[in-house]
Scaffold this motif. Structure first.
Motif, short mmCIF file in Angstrom:
data_model
loop_
_atom_site.label_atom_id
_atom_site.label_comp_id
_atom_site.label_asym_id
_atom_site.label_seq_id
_atom_site.Cartn_x
_atom_site.Cartn_y
_atom_site.Cartn_z
N UNK A 36 0.85 -1.18 0.00
CA UNK A 36 0.00 0.00 0.00
C UNK A 36 0.89 1.23 0.00
N UNK A 37 0.29 2.40 0.00
CA UNK A 37 1.06 3.63 -0.19
C UNK A 37 2.10 3.87 0.90
N UNK A 38 1.86 3.38 2.10
CA UNK A 38 2.84 3.60 3.17
C UNK A 38 4.08 2.71 3.03
N UNK A 39 4.02 1.71 2.15
CA UNK A 39 5.16 0.82 1.91
C UNK A 39 6.09 1.32 0.81
N UNK A 40 5.72 2.40 0.14
CA UNK A 40 6.44 2.87 -1.04
C UNK A 40 7.02 4.26 -0.79
N UNK A 41 8.27 4.45 -1.20
CA UNK A 41 8.91 5.77 -1.12
C UNK A 41 9.27 6.22 -2.54
N UNK A 42 8.94 7.48 -2.85
CA UNK A 42 9.25 8.05 -4.16
C UNK A 42 10.05 9.32 -3.92
N UNK B 191 2.89 13.67 -8.95
CA UNK B 191 1.90 13.10 -8.04
C UNK B 191 1.91 11.59 -8.19
N UNK B 192 1.41 10.90 -7.17
CA UNK B 192 1.36 9.44 -7.22
C UNK B 192 0.15 8.95 -6.45
N UNK B 193 -0.37 7.79 -6.90
CA UNK B 193 -1.44 7.14 -6.15
C UNK B 193 -1.23 5.63 -6.26
N UNK B 194 -1.65 4.93 -5.22
CA UNK B 194 -1.52 3.47 -5.18
C UNK B 194 -2.89 2.90 -4.87
N UNK B 195 -3.45 2.17 -5.84
CA UNK B 195 -4.77 1.55 -5.68
C UNK B 195 -4.76 0.16 -6.26
N UNK B 196 -5.31 -0.79 -5.53
CA UNK B 196 -5.50 -2.16 -6.01
C UNK B 196 -4.21 -2.78 -6.56
N UNK B 197 -3.08 -2.54 -5.89
CA UNK B 197 -1.82 -3.15 -6.30
C UNK B 197 -1.16 -2.49 -7.48
N UNK B 198 -1.62 -1.30 -7.88
CA UNK B 198 -0.99 -0.59 -8.99
C UNK B 198 -0.59 0.81 -8.53
N UNK B 199 0.67 1.15 -8.76
CA UNK B 199 1.18 2.48 -8.45
C UNK B 199 1.18 3.29 -9.74
N UNK C 164 14.11 9.79 -11.07
CA UNK C 164 12.99 9.39 -10.22
C UNK C 164 13.34 8.04 -9.60
N UNK C 165 13.26 7.94 -8.26
CA UNK C 165 13.61 6.72 -7.55
C UNK C 165 12.38 6.23 -6.80
N UNK C 166 12.00 4.96 -7.04
CA UNK C 166 10.85 4.35 -6.37
C UNK C 166 11.38 3.13 -5.62
N UNK C 167 11.09 3.07 -4.31
CA UNK C 167 11.57 1.96 -3.49
C UNK C 167 10.44 1.40 -2.63
N UNK C 168 10.59 0.11 -2.29
CA UNK C 168 9.66 -0.55 -1.39
C UNK C 168 10.44 -1.46 -0.47
N UNK C 169 10.02 -1.50 0.81
CA UNK C 169 10.69 -2.36 1.78
C UNK C 169 10.27 -3.81 1.69
N UNK C 170 9.10 -4.09 1.15
CA UNK C 170 8.64 -5.45 0.93
C UNK C 170 8.40 -6.26 2.18
N UNK C 171 7.46 -5.87 3.00
CA UNK C 171 7.16 -6.62 4.22
C UNK C 171 5.72 -7.12 4.18
N UNK C 172 5.49 -8.27 4.78
CA UNK C 172 4.14 -8.81 4.89
C UNK C 172 3.60 -8.50 6.28
N UNK C 173 2.32 -8.29 6.38
CA UNK C 173 1.70 -7.86 7.63
C UNK C 173 1.16 -9.03 8.47
#
Length: 114
Positions: free
Chosen positions: A25-31, A86-94, A39-48
């Motif tokens: 979700x959006x809190x897992x992604x840094x832009x 701008x960026x948005x993350x919905x339904x598994x798509x950034x 442009x740098x897009x990163x994700x920590x990749x953790x399961x809840x």
């Protein structure tokens, strides 16, 4: 770390980037944008799932793929407006939208006739 696949669309007034980020979700992604218009897009990749186990439950099967650490660097074109991203993350798509700077107006120079 895996590379995030990206589709890039060149629209009349903006560039639109589409990336699949399943399970995030959006809190897992840094832009971020680096100084050289990268442009740098990163994700920590953790399961809840750790929170559920803390409540006395435990998984007996985990088949869904755990999100991996993902990263992608994209060099932005010269006409990209880095202050209007701008960026948005919905339904598994950034979706990242990068506005274009207006095209420079042609300069006209008055020539004196002697």
């Amino acid at each position: 770390m895996s590379n995030i696949p990206v589709d890039v669309m060149d629209a009349p007034n903006e560039y639109i980037l589409y990336m699949d980020v399943p399970g995030l979700n959006k809190s897992d992604i840094q832009i971020t944008v680096e100084e050289d218009k990268t442009l740098v897009i990163r994700s920590g990749g953790k399961r809840k799932h750790d929170e559920v186990e803390a409540e006395g439950c435990k998984y007996i099967r985990l088949e869904r793929k755990v999100p991996q650490k993902m990263s992608r660097k994209l060099r932005l074109p010269e006409n990209a407006n880095v202050s209007a991203i701008t960026a948005k993350c919905e339904n598994g798509e950034l979706t990242v939208i990068v506005e274009k700077l207006p095209a420079p107006k042609p300069k006209s120079v008055q020539v004196a006739i002697s």
